[in-house]
Scaffold this active site. Structure first.
Site, PDB file in Angstrom:
ATOM      1  N   PRO A 536       0.719  -1.191   0.015  1.00 61.19           N
ATOM      2  CA  PRO A 536       0.093   0.173   0.013  1.00 61.19           C
ATOM      3  C   PRO A 536       0.789   1.129  -0.123  1.00 61.19           C
ATOM      4  CG  PRO A 536       0.385  -0.772   2.211  1.00 61.19           C
ATOM      5  CD  PRO A 536       1.207  -1.788   1.314  1.00 61.19           C
ATOM      6  N   ASP A 537       2.165   1.258  -0.468  1.00 59.49           N
ATOM      7  CA  ASP A 537       2.979   2.467  -0.223  1.00 59.49           C
ATOM      8  C   ASP A 537       2.429   3.511  -0.785  1.00 59.49           C
ATOM      9  OD1 ASP A 537       6.163   1.510   0.350  1.00 59.49           O
ATOM     10  OD2 ASP A 537       4.692  -0.220  -0.250  1.00 59.49           O
ATOM     11  N   HIS A 538       2.067   3.625  -2.120  1.00 59.23           N
ATOM     12  CA  HIS A 538       1.719   5.001  -2.797  1.00 59.23           C
ATOM     13  C   HIS A 538       0.391   5.350  -2.043  1.00 59.23           C
ATOM     14  CE1 HIS A 538       4.325   3.496  -5.815  1.00 59.23           C
ATOM     15  NE2 HIS A 538       4.424   4.581  -5.986  1.00 59.23           N
TER      16      HIS A 538
END
Length: 776
Positions: A536-538
């Site tokens: 889920p980084d972005h």
């Protein structure tokens, strides 16, 4: 009203219905007065599945902390006169523009363009947005990701764009879910994980990449575990854990590329080591050896896990006995910005709201074309994907972002397979930033950093919790220098709890939150297929950006800064909120579904003419079915979803025969012309020629002096009426702007800067340093 939350005093009118409700919920969590303006019949999402005891768990989770009114045309007009932000799914609502009002239209394809009137679902967006083509295993059909990641991720983008426009002083914001997915879920033209060696997705293979070696999953005595062995020190720990076998003693295996090439020998040895151990034993031993490790948990195990219990990550759903739901996505000033009030009943607050309306007082708006964050300065200590993305979001919107790093601890995303000075992936993630080389392990470097804090607005980092404090750069120390500073951090599991010091790699977070177990083929227990995603980084970066900007909005009145903290695990759980709520009352309900939607038929993935070509076709109800049946020329009498599900195999055969006779783009066009939600599996390079994206100016061309080829890159986070496009300044080399920053920002004499460079306190890029960045 909680007056300590940063958006207290901001009024948001919410006209969404099943699309984008998380955007207004996030603003409500941060203190905004979010008022749902519904028709007399109520919103459709009040009945959206899953429903338990007559209560929609979707509505309960997506509309907490809001108020609700029944508003006719006159009431709506008065309500909007009192509002700062309107968030809507209805294009007609854009007529309500007035000075100072931010109008955010969230639609599937945007307000303009050739796809404007197309039909869409979660799965069609994943197909068309370049996500599906990389999900799954080589040699197999692609695999649709689980949950509601597309729509939930687009909502995070909408919240960010909404606050940017509000910070500017009002604007019209056109959010296309299709474009948001292309930018934020698994962006093909953005920064990737360090294991990719700087190779962006647009340059990847045509088929599903075989990414299982990047973050491998192994069977063990009681389930599955995943490891992330990326850095040389982590390989040394794994080598020791294996018993230091002679066959793996080659020093070259410290290099990531060499190790991946030897995965066929190394991974079977690890598999034998793990086979007789439990998940708990492996995770414990992994921590002892410095090897990042995580168990693959089931959704029920997630809701009972010690980390999330200790952090109070779940709370009750008031209207459904025994039901639990995620309690917010982040922390502000050390407190969870979670559930304060339950989702409102229909018209519950009509009288109290409409009887107390006062017109909003608009502030001064920035000039047309100006970037809203111009004048802000951000000190960016972020690394890898989430760190890069957070700083870039601010840099793209006009803030001066100074990336602070040093050669002793280089950003892992600078690693490349070819030894280049910079990679395309890094260039995407760090555009528009300045580079400052500064040794923060020295007292002199710490003092310089504090001097910069005195001249800055925000400090961001995503180190292991406690790192900033160990450097003497905790919030108390920095606030003493600048009371208005906003300090933001992100980590895998949050700054507290028994898992807080675990390594923060996204693949481990996905395993620990149940997502990896859901992202698999139904006919293959070991067919986990999330290795190539960087989720889920972005998304976490955007949620953190929203909270930071909320704190900056509050600072306009209070003069005080504060803290923001985001846990990636809690972001994932928040994006599965209604599914986890159902799991809490019906354990085992949240499972992998593969490529077949269980609620209607046809709803899935179908082959098209050509090599590895596919089209998603999704029927949402009886009207869609009637349109599809007419297109197919079938006289099957299947008037209800139950009828169609009972004949799924027969229907799927009809649809497969029809799609197999057509190339994917033609199949999509004919289905959409009939009003059926459908989308081809579009590959990342094909996005460049997509007529809708071209019409809406989605791509621009970026150039970097150390990269030969021009780079197509995304434009801004939305189509704004007045906010200009991001600049496209090249990403910095390490320490490239050290002299400029210290002389211009701090007024430091040039000879003093030279002395600091000679002493190794400050680093400045030269060609001689090109080989000092760690190579994979």
């Amino acid at each position: 009203m909680d007056t300590d939350l940063p958006l207290t005093g901001v009024r948001v009118v919410d006209r969404t219905d099943g699309l984008g409700e998380t955007a207004s919920r996030l603003l409500a969590d941060l203190g905004a007065d979010v008022i749902r303006a519904e028709p007399a019949t109520g919103s459709l999402s009040r009945h959206q599945e899953p429903v338990v005891d007559g209560v929609s768990l979707y509505y309960a989770t997506h509309n907490a902390n809001k108020r609700a009114v029944v508003a006719g045309d006159d009431d709506l007009s008065s309500l909007l006169d009192s509002a700062d932000i309107l968030i809507t799914n209805n294009a007609a609502d854009t007529r309500h523009q007035r000075p100072g009002l931010t109008v955010v239209a969230i639609t599937d394809y945007g307000l303009t363009g050739p796809y404007r009137d197309w039909q869409a679902t979660e799965w069609t967006h994943l197909a068309l947005g370049g996500v599906l083509c990389r999900s799954g295993l080589p040699g197999r059909e692609p695999l649709l990701p689980p949950g509601s990641l597309a729509y939930e991720s687009a909502a995070a983008q909408a919240a960010w764009a909404a606050l940017l426009a509000y910070y500017r002083g009002g604007d019209l914001v056109d959010i296309s879910v299709y474009e948001a997915i292309t930018q934020v879920l698994d962006p093909g033209f953005g920064i990737g994980g360090s294991a990719t060696g700087g190779v962006p997705a647009v340059n990847g293979p045509r088929g599903r990449p075989d990414a299982r070696h990047l973050y491998p999953i192994f069977r063990c005595a009681d389930g599955w575990v995943r490891i992330c062995v990326l850095a040389p020190r982590q390989w040394q720990g794994m080598f020791t854990w294996l018993g230091q076998p002679a066959e793996f003693a080659d020093p070259e295996l410290a290099k990531l590329g060499k190790r991946f090439a030897a995965a066929g020998r190394i991974y079977p040895a690890i598999g034998r080591l793990f086979a007789t151990r439990t998940r708990e034993q492996i995770v414990t031993e992994g921590q002892q050896h410095g090897v990042p490790t995580a168990a693959l948990l089931s959704p029920t195990e997630v809701m009972q896990a010690e980390q999330f219990t200790a952090r109070g990550a779940f709370t009750d759903v008031p209207s459904v006995p025994e039901a639990r739901m995620p309690d917010g996505l982040l922390e502000v000033d050390g407190r969870r910005a979670g559930i304060r009030t339950p989702a409102p009943g229909h018209g519950q607050h009509t009288s109290e709201v409409l009887s107390t309306l006062t017109p909003a007082t608009p502030g001064a708006a920035a000039p047309d074309g100006a970037l809203p964050l111009t004048g802000l300065r951000v000190l960016d200590l972020g690394v890898i994907v989430v760190g890069a993305e957070l700083g870039r979001l601010f840099a793209d919107m006009g803030a001066e972002v100074i990336k602070v790093e040093n050669r002793a601890f280089p950003d892992g995303s600078r690693q490349t397979f070819d030894g280049a000075a910079i990679s395309a992936s890094f260039a995407y993630g760090h555009r528009n930033k300045l580079g400052l080389g500064l040794n923060l392990r020295s007292p002199e470097g710490i003092e310089i950093f504090k001097q910069l804090v005195a001249e800055s607005d925000v400090v961001v980092s995503n180190f292991k919790p406690g790192t900033m404090e160990s450097l003497g750069l905790g919030y108390e120390q920095l606030a003493a220098v600048n009371p208005g500073i906003v300090i933001a951090d992100s980590s895998a599991f949050g700054p507290t709890g028994p898992w807080s010091r675990r390594m923060g790699y996204g693949p481990l977070v996905r395993a620990s939150t149940g997502l990896s177990g859901l992202w698999r083929y139904l006919d293959d227990e070991g067919g986990h297929s999330d290795a190539s995603t960087i989720y889920p980084d972005h998304i976490a970066a955007r949620i953190e950006a929203v909270a930071i900007l909320a704190k900056l909005i509050a600072r306009r009145h209070s003069g005080r800064g504060g803290t923001v903290s985001v846990a990636q695990a809690e972001v994932i759980m928040g994006q599965l909120q209604h599914q986890l709520a159902l799991e809490s009352v019906r354990p085992g309900s949240l499972t992998a579904v593969g490529n077949t939607g269980p609620a209607d038929a046809p709803y899935g993935l179908f082959p098209c003419a050509g090599d590895d070509e596919w089209c998603v076709v999704t029927v949402r109800g009886d009207n869609d079915w009637q349109r599809l049946a007419q297109l197919l020329g079938t006289d099957l009498d299947l008037p209800t979803a139950d009828d169609r599900i009972a004949h799924r195999e027969q229907i799927d055969a009809l649809v497969s025969a029809w799609t197999s006779a057509r190339p994917p783009r033609r199949a999509m066009a004919e289905l959409q012309a009939a009003g059926v939600p459908a989308a081809m599996m579009q590959r990342v390079p094909e996005l460049l020629d997509d007529p809708h994206l071209a019409h809406r100016g989605f791509f621009r061309t970026m150039h970097h002096p150390h990269i030969t080829e021009p780079m197509p890159t995304e434009n801004g986070p939305a189509v704004f009426k007045s906010i200009g496009p991001p600049p496209l300044e090249p990403a910095p080399l390490p320490g490239e702007h050290s002299r400029d920053v210290l002389i211009r920002v701090l007024g430091m004499p040039a000879d003093e800067v030279d002395a600091l460079i000679t002493a190794g306190i400050v680093e400045q890029w030269t060609d001689a340093h090109a080989t000092s960045v760690e190579r994979v």
